[in-house]
Design a protein around this motif. Structure first.
Motif, PDB file in Angstrom:
ATOM      1  N   GLY A 118      -3.073   5.365 -42.613  1.00 47.82           N
ATOM      2  CA  GLY A 118      -3.351   5.037 -41.220  1.00 47.82           C
ATOM      3  C   GLY A 118      -2.339   5.603 -40.243  1.00 47.82           C
ATOM      4  N   TRP A 119      -1.127   5.905 -40.710  1.00 50.47           N
ATOM      5  CA  TRP A 119      -0.113   6.491 -39.829  1.00 50.47           C
ATOM      6  C   TRP A 119      -0.540   7.858 -39.282  1.00 50.47           C
ATOM      7  CZ3 TRP A 119       1.813  11.070 -41.725  1.00 50.47           C
ATOM      8  CH2 TRP A 119       1.763  11.263 -43.109  1.00 50.47           C
ATOM      9  N   MET A 120      -1.546   8.496 -39.916  1.00 48.00           N
ATOM     10  CA  MET A 120      -2.045   9.782 -39.438  1.00 48.00           C
ATOM     11  C   MET A 120      -3.035   9.633 -38.285  1.00 48.00           C
ATOM     12  SD  MET A 120      -2.640  11.709 -43.108  1.00 48.00           S
ATOM     13  CE  MET A 120      -3.495  13.089 -42.359  1.00 48.00           C
ATOM     14  N   ALA A 121      -3.546   8.427 -38.059  1.00 50.54           N
ATOM     15  CA  ALA A 121      -4.579   8.209 -37.047  1.00 50.54           C
ATOM     16  C   ALA A 121      -4.038   8.519 -35.651  1.00 50.54           C
ATOM     17  CB  ALA A 121      -5.079   6.770 -37.111  1.00 50.54           C
ATOM     18  N   GLY A 122      -4.886   9.121 -34.835  1.00 50.76           N
ATOM     19  CA  GLY A 122      -4.515   9.399 -33.456  1.00 50.76           C
ATOM     20  C   GLY A 122      -4.823  10.830 -33.057  1.00 50.76           C
ATOM     21  N   TYR A 123      -4.367  11.165 -31.872  1.00 51.37           N
ATOM     22  CA  TYR A 123      -4.536  12.508 -31.314  1.00 51.37           C
ATOM     23  C   TYR A 123      -3.174  13.189 -31.363  1.00 51.37           C
ATOM     24  CZ  TYR A 123      -5.624  16.246 -27.995  1.00 51.37           C
ATOM     25  OH  TYR A 123      -5.805  17.462 -27.396  1.00 51.37           O
ATOM     26  N   TRP A 124      -3.107  14.320 -32.013  1.00 51.25           N
ATOM     27  CA  TRP A 124      -1.857  15.043 -32.237  1.00 51.25           C
ATOM     28  C   TRP A 124      -1.959  16.431 -31.628  1.00 51.25           C
ATOM     29  CZ3 TRP A 124       1.964  12.243 -34.453  1.00 51.25           C
ATOM     30  CH2 TRP A 124       1.582  11.082 -35.140  1.00 51.25           C
ATOM     31  N   LEU A 125      -0.887  16.882 -30.961  1.00 50.46           N
ATOM     32  CA  LEU A 125      -0.902  18.166 -30.274  1.00 50.46           C
ATOM     33  C   LEU A 125       0.319  18.987 -30.668  1.00 50.46           C
ATOM     34  CD1 LEU A 125      -2.425  19.828 -28.089  1.00 50.46           C
ATOM     35  CD2 LEU A 125      -0.897  18.770 -26.400  1.00 50.46           C
ATOM     36  N   SER A 126       0.060  20.245 -31.014  1.00 44.63           N
ATOM     37  CA  SER A 126       1.122  21.197 -31.338  1.00 44.63           C
ATOM     38  C   SER A 126       1.045  22.355 -30.356  1.00 44.63           C
ATOM     39  CB  SER A 126       0.952  21.714 -32.771  1.00 44.63           C
ATOM     40  OG  SER A 126       1.925  22.691 -33.070  1.00 44.63           O
ATOM     41  N   CYS A 127       2.160  22.618 -29.674  1.00 42.46           N
ATOM     42  CA  CYS A 127       2.243  23.718 -28.716  1.00 42.46           C
ATOM     43  C   CYS A 127       3.309  24.681 -29.234  1.00 42.46           C
ATOM     44  CB  CYS A 127       2.634  23.191 -27.338  1.00 42.46           C
ATOM     45  SG  CYS A 127       1.532  21.932 -26.677  1.00 42.46           S
ATOM     46  N   GLY A 128       2.904  25.878 -29.616  1.00 41.52           N
ATOM     47  CA  GLY A 128       3.879  26.810 -30.170  1.00 41.52           C
ATOM     48  C   GLY A 128       3.352  28.222 -30.177  1.00 41.52           C
ATOM     49  N   PRO A 129       4.063  29.102 -30.869  1.00 43.22           N
ATOM     50  CA  PRO A 129       3.684  30.514 -30.876  1.00 43.22           C
ATOM     51  C   PRO A 129       2.301  30.774 -31.472  1.00 43.22           C
ATOM     52  CG  PRO A 129       5.622  30.132 -32.261  1.00 43.22           C
ATOM     53  CD  PRO A 129       5.269  28.837 -31.611  1.00 43.22           C
ATOM     54  N   GLN A 130       1.816  29.864 -32.335  1.00 43.91           N
ATOM     55  CA  GLN A 130       0.481  30.038 -32.915  1.00 43.91           C
ATOM     56  C   GLN A 130      -0.609  29.583 -31.949  1.00 43.91           C
ATOM     57  OE1 GLN A 130       2.645  27.687 -33.754  1.00 43.91           O
ATOM     58  NE2 GLN A 130       1.650  25.843 -34.518  1.00 43.91           N
ATOM     59  N   GLY A 131      -0.196  29.053 -30.798  1.00 40.44           N
ATOM     60  CA  GLY A 131      -1.149  28.604 -29.798  1.00 40.44           C
ATOM     61  C   GLY A 131      -1.156  27.092 -29.679  1.00 40.44           C
ATOM     62  N   GLU A 132      -2.247  26.584 -29.156  1.00 35.09           N
ATOM     63  CA  GLU A 132      -2.433  25.147 -28.979  1.00 35.09           C
ATOM     64  C   GLU A 132      -3.292  24.634 -30.124  1.00 35.09           C
ATOM     65  OE1 GLU A 132      -3.411  23.533 -25.005  1.00 35.09           O
ATOM     66  OE2 GLU A 132      -5.224  22.780 -25.994  1.00 35.09           O
ATOM     67  N   VAL A 133      -2.772  23.672 -30.864  1.00 31.14           N
ATOM     68  CA  VAL A 133      -3.517  23.081 -31.974  1.00 31.14           C
ATOM     69  C   VAL A 133      -3.593  21.580 -31.736  1.00 31.14           C
ATOM     70  CG1 VAL A 133      -3.704  22.790 -34.468  1.00 31.14           C
ATOM     71  CG2 VAL A 133      -2.639  24.866 -33.538  1.00 31.14           C
TER      72      VAL A 133
END
Length: 154
Positions: free
Chosen positions: A22-37
């Motif tokens: 359950g700790w994985m639940a939610g909206y997660w955002l990665s901003c980096g050289p590979q783009g927006e994930v």
């Protein structure tokens, strides 16, 4: 023989179930050289978690993946469907309250999918495996954000 079976049963019993992730639940955002994930996971419900990932590359390419974690043969398994393809299943091989490793040695790449939380608002995702006999990996640093948050524009 009995001791080996007992140890194997104890190890399997100690592995996390879907409800433990359950700790994985939610909206997660990665901003980096590979783009927006952006990766989104539901909380565990009915023995499964459902997720999806959307990637916007720096060159404007959009990619997506449908995700699901559910029990398969008594083991939590990660079902990945990049671009809507048929699912590839990675079974849980290691995990505790802060990290989880799913593996499928039959897959071309990746063979391992790892998630690790650091505190309540940071999650590291990593894929690993061999390509042409050489170990390769990719890693994303995800921050917990409000639903549909976006990376800052330059």
């Amino acid at each position: 023989m009995f001791a080996t079976a007992l140890i194997a049963a104890m190890l399997q019993a100690a592995q996390p179930t879907v409800d433990d992730l359950g700790w994985m639940a939610g909206y997660w955002l990665s901003c980096g050289p590979q783009g927006e994930v952006a990766e989104t996971w539901t909380d565990p419900r009915g023995g499964q978690m459902v997720g999806h990932s959307v990637t916007l590359t720096p060159r404007g390419r959009v990619d997506f993946e449908m995700l699901r974690i559910a029990m398969v043969d008594g083991v939590a398994a990660y079902h990945a469907q990049p671009r809507g393809q048929a699912p590839t299943v990675f079974k849980l091989v290691e995990g505790d309250g802060d990290h989880v490793v799913f593996q499928n040695l039959e897959n071309d790449f990746p063979q391992r999918i790892l998630y690790r939380r650091q505190g309540a608002d940071l999650m590291i995702a990593r894929i690993e495996g061999a390509i042409d006999g050489r170990e390769q990996s990719m890693e994303w640093r995800f921050d917990r954000r409000s639903l549909n948050a976006r990376c800052p524009t330059a």
